[in-house]
Enzyme design. Structure first.
Site, PDB file in Angstrom:
ATOM      1  N   GLY A 188       0.814  -1.199   0.000  1.00  0.00           N
ATOM      2  CA  GLY A 188       0.000   0.000   0.000  1.00  0.00           C
ATOM      3  C   GLY A 188       0.848   1.248   0.000  1.00  0.00           C
ATOM      4  N   SER A 189       0.323   2.342  -0.580  1.00  0.00           N
ATOM      5  CA  SER A 189       0.995   3.629  -0.465  1.00  0.00           C
ATOM      6  C   SER A 189       0.740   4.209   0.929  1.00  0.00           C
ATOM      7  CB  SER A 189       0.483   4.581  -1.550  1.00  0.00           C
ATOM      8  OG  SER A 189       0.876   4.103  -2.827  1.00  0.00           O
ATOM      9  N   GLY A 190       1.439   5.303   1.226  1.00  0.00           N
ATOM     10  CA  GLY A 190       1.294   5.922   2.545  1.00  0.00           C
ATOM     11  C   GLY A 190       2.440   5.590   3.478  1.00  0.00           C
ATOM     12  N   HIS A 191       3.383   4.743   3.014  1.00  0.00           N
ATOM     13  CA  HIS A 191       4.548   4.356   3.831  1.00  0.00           C
ATOM     14  C   HIS A 191       5.838   4.939   3.267  1.00  0.00           C
ATOM     15  CE1 HIS A 191       1.783   1.586   5.645  1.00  0.00           C
ATOM     16  NE2 HIS A 191       1.621   0.907   4.524  1.00  0.00           N
ATOM     17  N   LYS A 225       5.533  -7.924   2.395  1.00  0.00           N
ATOM     18  CA  LYS A 225       5.223  -7.719   3.813  1.00  0.00           C
ATOM     19  C   LYS A 225       4.004  -8.567   4.173  1.00  0.00           C
ATOM     20  CE  LYS A 225       4.697  -3.146   3.920  1.00  0.00           C
ATOM     21  NZ  LYS A 225       4.568  -2.938   2.461  1.00  0.00           N
ATOM     22  N   ASP A 268      -1.791  -8.408   0.756  1.00  0.00           N
ATOM     23  CA  ASP A 268      -0.542  -8.473  -0.003  1.00  0.00           C
ATOM     24  C   ASP A 268      -0.186  -9.916  -0.328  1.00  0.00           C
ATOM     25  OD1 ASP A 268      -0.570  -5.942   1.620  1.00  0.00           O
ATOM     26  OD2 ASP A 268       1.237  -5.552   0.458  1.00  0.00           O
ATOM     27  N   HIS A 281      -0.303   0.835   9.686  1.00  0.00           N
ATOM     28  CA  HIS A 281      -1.553   1.382   9.156  1.00  0.00           C
ATOM     29  C   HIS A 281      -2.376   1.964  10.287  1.00  0.00           C
ATOM     30  CE1 HIS A 281      -0.323  -2.144   6.768  1.00  0.00           C
ATOM     31  NE2 HIS A 281      -0.504  -1.319   5.768  1.00  0.00           N
TER      32      HIS A 281
END
Lengths: 333, 333
Positions: free
Chosen positions: A54-57, A105, A110, A219
């Site tokens: 996911g994006s945001g990391h 991960k 995922d 998250h």
């Protein structure tokens, strides 16, 4: 919600456009589907190392694409797994015929999507292997996982395996190394504040003015416990003790200590925490031979930190020190 | 106040301890008074480049100490000028006999204390020059300055002058280069949220849920105006337009574009804003030849960003590209 964005639905695509413009010497960004690939890929005869999530990391994973680290990254929507077609597209653009290693991960979405992609790729004749990263000692299962979550240790796996692949190591060696790093890495994190996902618009959780979440995921998912806010010495001990007892790390172990900001915690606080952790390890007779301090595996603007320890040997030290040239990690090149 | 700290009065000293431990290969930290100096200083025959200022802007300045950039940094208390004795101590530890260049951000306290130190050093026979950095186009005078404030451009001055000094340039050349960079650099910033100074305990200002401060300083001091929150395209235009018209930058100019996070703004948003800025400049026929994106001149955990443009020539490009090895900027070495 206060953010520097346009339409929430466009955040990832617009951020990728900026990443591609800022680092056109290292990587190119593809759209439809979204992929970040090395500018010089595919490299014939080189094992391709591919990750995503996911994006945001950020900078994970796109900020680690480049020489000596990842060949491609697949950015999903914010806090959402990339899709199998993204993963296939990324692999098809970087596969140099020597096999592909997927570094994943451990989150249910995922795992599922990388597995689907791996099956489709195998059916096409690609020699593809998958190594799952699950370094978070905080909780055994969680909101998004069966088993432990993959967190800060991901950077260390990507760097070390990326270095080996760059040197020409084969797929078996790269896979073995990834498993060695995972087996010797442990992490734990905490948060003072919550992140806000753009398309949601509200903080992912609420914490009282005097509370912190210990063992939090990247998250913002719940950790071990909600506690009264401690001072930095207490916070560091609360992360370090469960990590040390888990592997366990012992006297005379050589380690890499990675002190990571969750995004919103400033460097002033992060270095302060790092110093406390290094001194605590020295008192226990554990040798901190390599260090990494900064915001590398983040959760949007969440304030908080994580500690990651990797038990080193000569091979891992050499590969950690090997040249790397990516947007977020760069040395020796 | 939610921070990863122990006693507020100890924040700077403890953070410096962590910085020193994390980067013992590059720098050493002195206490009483606090200084950050290159591990291999003094270097006989090399011009010493020294900067400093209040803490809370990390990695500025201590994170830029190392090969090819600063010889020493003097960290004051949070948002407070370093004292003359700190500056003297730093200079005495790095003076290699070829002269000392002090790079000072334009704030009343900094100017006064660096000036006092310079007079004392001159009386001791040190050839010391001072260049003041005042790149912020937002306001002419401010809460802490007569004239314009020194902000993001500081990183560019330190990098380029540091590269020249590393190559063996003399004091006259280094001073001239610093003035050239200052003359060709313009910046402006904005904020969505306020920072909290540890020893104060409350946010430096308040902004409504739908407001932003445009033209803000790096201590959270007021800017040009408080406005309704705009989208990223509007935010970038609101920073870029006053910068472009100020120098002015024109068609065919070659520039370095530096997109800076104020600390709490995540990379996802920062790359998004950078992409918008690069595309806007391309449409105006301005050539973005070098880029820097990240949190380099921060204001604790403040969410916000700044843009800095430097008009380049061949000499500045060469010195920007020259090797640098510091905690926060590293390439080619």
């Amino acid at each position: 919600m206060k953010k520097i964005i346009n339409e929430p639905a466009d955040v990832v695509v617009e951020a990728l456009r900026g990443l591609g413009l800022a680092h056109a010497d290292l990587l190119r960004v593809g759209f439809d589907p979204e992929v970040v690939v090395r500018v010089d890929a595919p490299r014939p005869g080189k094992v391709a190392v591919v990750s995503g999530g996911g994006s945001g990391h950020e900078p994970l994973h796109g900020g680690f694409v480049g020489r000596g680290m990842l060949d491609a990254a697949c950015p999903g929507a914010v806090f959402t797994s990339p899709t199998p077609d993204q993963i296939q597209a990324a692999v098809s653009q970087v596969d140099g015929g020597a096999g592909v290693l997927l570094l994943v991960k451990n989150y249910t979405g995922d795992i599922l999507n990388f597995e689907t992609a791996a099956e489709l790729l195998a059916a096409e004749g690609v020699d593809v292997r998958t190594v799952v990263i699950d370094d978070d000692v905080a909780v055994q299962d969680s909101l998004y996982t069966a088993g432990r979550r993959g967190v800060g240790g991901t950077v260390l796996v990507e760097k070390i395996v990326g270095a080996a692949a760059e040197e020409g190591a084969g797929l078996d060696v790269c896979e073995r190394l990834a498993r060695v790093v995972v087996a010797n890495t442990r992490s734990m994190g905490m948060a003072l504040t919550a992140p806000t996902v753009p398309h949601v618009g509200d903080p992912s959780f609420t914490l009282g003015a005097d509370e912190m979440e210990v063992g939090i995921g990247i998250h913002g998912e719940p950790g071990r416990r909600r506690e009264p806010l401690a001072d930095a010495t207490g916070i560091v001990a609360g992360l370090l003790d469960p990590i040390l007892s888990d592997l366990p790390f012992t006297v005379e172990d050589r380690i890499l200590l990675f002190t990571n900001s969750m995004g919103g915690t400033p460097l002033l606080e992060l270095y302060l925490a790092h110093g406390i952790a290094e001194e605590a390890l020295a008192r226990k007779g554990i040798r901190v031979e390599r260090k990494l301090v900064g915001p590398y595996v983040t959760s949007l603007e969440m304030q908080g930190m994580s500690l990651t320890l990797l038990r080193l040997d000569d091979e891992l030290v050499r590969l950690w020190d090997a040249p790397v040239h990516t947007p977020a990690l760069r040395w020796g090149a």
